[in-house]
Design a protein around this motif. Structure first.
Motif, short mmCIF file in Angstrom:
data_model
loop_
_atom_site.label_atom_id
_atom_site.label_comp_id
_atom_site.label_asym_id
_atom_site.label_seq_id
_atom_site.Cartn_x
_atom_site.Cartn_y
_atom_site.Cartn_z
N ILE A 186 0.86 -1.19 0.00
CA ILE A 186 0.00 0.00 0.00
C ILE A 186 0.88 1.23 0.00
O ILE A 186 1.87 1.32 0.75
N ALA A 187 0.54 2.20 -0.84
CA ALA A 187 1.31 3.44 -0.90
C ALA A 187 1.23 4.18 0.43
O ALA A 187 0.25 4.09 1.17
N GLU A 188 2.28 4.94 0.75
CA GLU A 188 2.34 5.64 2.04
C GLU A 188 1.17 6.60 2.21
O GLU A 188 0.64 6.75 3.31
N ARG A 248 -1.99 4.64 3.49
CA ARG A 248 -1.93 3.72 4.62
C ARG A 248 -2.92 4.08 5.73
O ARG A 248 -3.46 3.19 6.38
N GLN A 249 -3.13 5.36 5.97
CA GLN A 249 -4.10 5.76 6.98
C GLN A 249 -5.53 5.70 6.45
O GLN A 249 -6.47 5.47 7.21
N ARG A 250 -5.68 5.88 5.16
CA ARG A 250 -7.03 5.93 4.58
C ARG A 250 -7.65 4.55 4.38
O ARG A 250 -8.85 4.46 4.13
N VAL A 251 -6.84 3.50 4.47
CA VAL A 251 -7.41 2.16 4.23
C VAL A 251 -8.45 1.81 5.28
O VAL A 251 -9.29 0.93 5.06
N TRP A 252 -8.41 2.49 6.44
CA TRP A 252 -9.38 2.22 7.50
C TRP A 252 -10.66 3.02 7.31
O TRP A 252 -11.61 2.85 8.10
N GLU A 253 -10.68 3.91 6.30
CA GLU A 253 -11.87 4.72 6.07
C GLU A 253 -12.93 3.92 5.33
O GLU A 253 -12.63 2.98 4.59
N ARG A 254 -14.17 4.34 5.51
CA ARG A 254 -15.30 3.64 4.88
C ARG A 254 -15.26 3.83 3.37
O ARG A 254 -14.98 4.93 2.88
N LEU A 255 -15.53 2.74 2.65
CA LEU A 255 -15.68 2.76 1.20
C LEU A 255 -14.43 3.23 0.47
O LEU A 255 -14.50 3.70 -0.65
N PHE A 256 -13.25 3.12 1.15
CA PHE A 256 -12.01 3.49 0.49
C PHE A 256 -11.33 2.24 -0.05
O PHE A 256 -11.16 1.25 0.66
N ARG A 257 -10.93 2.32 -1.32
CA ARG A 257 -10.16 1.26 -1.94
C ARG A 257 -8.89 1.88 -2.51
O ARG A 257 -8.95 2.83 -3.29
N GLY A 283 -15.25 -2.09 0.05
CA GLY A 283 -14.44 -1.04 0.64
C GLY A 283 -14.81 -0.77 2.08
O GLY A 283 -14.54 0.33 2.60
N LEU A 284 -15.42 -1.75 2.74
CA LEU A 284 -15.88 -1.56 4.12
C LEU A 284 -15.24 -2.54 5.09
O LEU A 284 -15.40 -2.40 6.30
N GLY A 285 -14.52 -3.54 4.58
CA GLY A 285 -14.00 -4.59 5.44
C GLY A 285 -13.07 -4.08 6.51
O GLY A 285 -13.24 -4.37 7.70
N LEU A 286 -12.04 -3.28 6.14
CA LEU A 286 -11.09 -2.78 7.12
C LEU A 286 -11.71 -1.72 8.02
O LEU A 286 -11.32 -1.58 9.18
N SER A 287 -12.67 -0.96 7.49
CA SER A 287 -13.38 0.01 8.34
C SER A 287 -14.12 -0.71 9.45
O SER A 287 -14.13 -0.27 10.61
N LEU A 288 -14.76 -1.82 9.09
CA LEU A 288 -15.48 -2.60 10.10
C LEU A 288 -14.48 -3.19 11.12
O LEU A 288 -14.77 -3.23 12.32
N VAL A 289 -13.34 -3.66 10.63
CA VAL A 289 -12.31 -4.20 11.54
C VAL A 289 -11.92 -3.16 12.58
O VAL A 289 -11.91 -3.42 13.79
N LYS A 290 -11.60 -1.96 12.13
CA LYS A 290 -11.16 -0.90 13.04
C LYS A 290 -12.26 -0.56 14.04
O LYS A 290 -12.01 -0.40 15.25
N GLY A 336 -9.47 -2.22 21.87
CA GLY A 336 -8.20 -2.55 21.24
C GLY A 336 -7.77 -1.51 20.23
O GLY A 336 -8.30 -0.41 20.17
N SER A 337 -6.80 -1.88 19.41
CA SER A 337 -6.28 -0.96 18.39
C SER A 337 -5.82 -1.76 17.17
O SER A 337 -5.60 -2.97 17.25
N VAL A 338 -5.70 -1.05 16.06
CA VAL A 338 -5.24 -1.67 14.81
C VAL A 338 -3.99 -0.95 14.33
O VAL A 338 -3.76 0.22 14.66
N GLY A 339 -3.19 -1.67 13.56
CA GLY A 339 -1.98 -1.07 13.02
C GLY A 339 -1.65 -1.64 11.64
O GLY A 339 -2.14 -2.71 11.26
N LEU A 340 -0.82 -0.90 10.89
CA LEU A 340 -0.49 -1.32 9.53
C LEU A 340 0.93 -0.89 9.21
O LEU A 340 1.33 0.25 9.47
N GLU A 341 1.69 -1.83 8.65
CA GLU A 341 2.99 -1.53 8.06
C GLU A 341 2.96 -2.09 6.64
O GLU A 341 2.52 -3.21 6.42
N SER A 342 3.43 -1.28 5.69
CA SER A 342 3.35 -1.74 4.29
C SER A 342 4.41 -1.05 3.45
O SER A 342 4.91 0.03 3.80
#
Length: 457
Positions: free
Chosen positions: A394-396, A399-408, A419-426, A434-440
């Motif tokens: 994922i481009a830098e 990386r923060q926007r992947v948790w937004e709704r309907l973002f691909r 485009g809702l899977g990661l938003s639902l996860v967060k 808890g919390s979520v994190g991403l390195e890419s």
């Protein structure tokens, strides 16, 4: 026409019922009550102290006159009386039958007071202090001294009245200043709220003063609440825009499929195929709306969670098994490293859904021949669920926007999804505390992490 005359009365009623006026009145009442209580205590103590002082004065005078009588007789009494300055007084000497042997007085009133003196005691009336004692030869010596408490109390009353009214004025002024200064944050907050209600602009804020008292903290919390509400309203608007945009495609397919079925000659097989496509698109729309509802509930803190102590490793294993066929079909190897008995207090269904969404996302964006590792670790009082892949990355900037709704991140890749899977996860993980994190890194893959509090049970 009836409303105009009542306006002054309404304003007056509001003024008297306002919090600042009531606080000022309470402040004044407490001040006045405290002053009156202090005045009563002072009066009682002053009266007792004055009484003791007059009694000592009468005792001292009686002792001096007795000594003069014993040493020099009645002539010495007369001489001592003549040289004793002070208020009105009288000295009287009687025999054992109360026959008057000698009397000297300032006036008739003092003489009568001395005649009423009890035997061998000290007494006080409203105007006189009288004392009597036995002397030689069975005689009785009596004295009467004027009690000037009336004049003293008049002076005290006048002084007290001056102090009282000065204190009352200071209390009123102080109450007004203190209540206005104390309640200024509340007044400013009410004014800002009215502006927001009237204008509908959630961007307005109350000016926060650099203070640490409770009212200033209330103002800061109010501003934070406004900022959060503004963000939620903005997110809702964006979500509605995204939903409206994303619903156009399935609705257009529904319409096209229905029109095509109507235009074709009657054919049961084609009609069944068209109906199947309609059902598929309906399921897609319903899944989108259901997921959006779940996200909104989780972010608003309204999601109902049926929490129990669960083994996070077992939940991750079930999610991996759920996508076993999908991963084999995509040509992606899935490897697990699941620590045993890593227990978390969670809603099993929700956490299983979150873990499955992360694994599904990794499979979608990992090319054939790639590798996915699913790990569960215990980190002190926290539990870690990690999914690493060798996918496209994922481009830098995204990386923060992947948790937004309907973002691909890359619509051009053609991977179908809501485009809702990661938003639902967060949303679900944060609802569990808890919390979520991403390195890419582009071209090298991504690492998604979910951190949850561990269960003590």
């Amino acid at each position: 026409m009836s409303s105009a005359p009542s306006e002054p009365e309404t304003r007056g009623t509001r003024a008297w019922s306002s919090l600042s006026v009531r606080l000022a009145l309470w402040y004044v009442l407490v001040t006045v009550a405290s002053f009156l209580a202090a005045a009563v205590v002072f009066a009682v103590r002053a009266e007792a102290s004055l009484e003791r002082e007059r009694a000592r004065s009468a005792e001292g005078a009686l002792a001096r006159y007795r000594q003069a009588l014993e040493s020099g007789g009645t002539s010495a009494l007369q001489a001592l009386f003549d040289c004793s300055p002070g208020p009105r007084s009288a000295v009287r000497l009687t025999d054992e039958r109360d026959v008057e042997l000698f009397v000297v007085s300032s006036d008739e009133a003092s003489r009568r007071a001395a005649s009423a003196a009890p035997s061998d005691s000290i007494a006080a009336t409203s105007d006189w202090h009288v004392a009597a004692t036995a002397v030689s030869q069975g005689r009785k010596l009596s004295i009467a001294l004027q009690d000037d408490r009336g004049g003293l109390w008049r002076e005290l009353r006048e002084t007290s009245l001056v102090i009282f009214f000065s204190g009352l004025a200071a209390a009123v002024l102080g109450a007004t200043l203190i209540t206005r200064r104390t309640l200024r944050p509340v007044t400013d907050l009410a004014r800002a709220t009215r502006k927001i209600v009237d204008s509908g602009d959630l961007g307005l804020r109350d000016e926060t003063r650099a203070q640490s008292d409770e009212l200033s903290q209330l103002t800061q919390l109010f501003n934070q609440m406004l900022a959060k509400n503004q963000g939620l309203v903005k997110a809702m608007g964006e979500s509605l825009d995204y939903v409206a945009h994303d619903l156009r495609t399935p609705l257009a397919r529904l319409r096209a499929g229905a029109e095509l079925a109507l235009q074709r000659p009657a054919d049961t097989a084609q009609e069944r195929e068209a109906l199947a496509e309609v059902i598929e698109e309906c399921d897609r729309v319903l899944a989108m709306l259901t997921t959006l509802t779940d996200i909104v509930e989780a972010e608003a803190g309204a999601m109902r969670l049926d929490k129990h102590s669960e083994d996070l490793g077992a939940i991750a294993r079930e999610a991996v098994e759920l996508y076993e066929f999908v991963s084999k079909e995509a040509g992606v190897a899935v490897v697990t490293h699941l620590a045993p008995d890593v227990r978390v207090s969670v809603d099993r269904r929700r956490i299983a859904q979150a873990c499955a969404n992360v694994i599904d996302n990794a499979i979608k964006y990992t090319p054939a021949g790639g590798r996915i590792e699913v790990s569960v670790l215990a980190l002190g009082d926290r539990a870690l669920f990690r999914v690493s892949d060798t996918g496209v990355g994922i481009a830098e900037a995204d990386r923060q926007r992947v948790w937004e709704r309907l973002f691909r991140a890359d619509p051009s890749r053609g991977t179908r999804g809501l485009g809702l899977g990661l938003s639902l996860v967060k949303a679900v993980i944060e609802a569990h505390g808890g919390s979520v994190g991403l390195e890419s890194e582009l071209g090298r893959g991504s690492i998604f992490e979910i951190v949850l509090p561990r269960s003590l049970a």
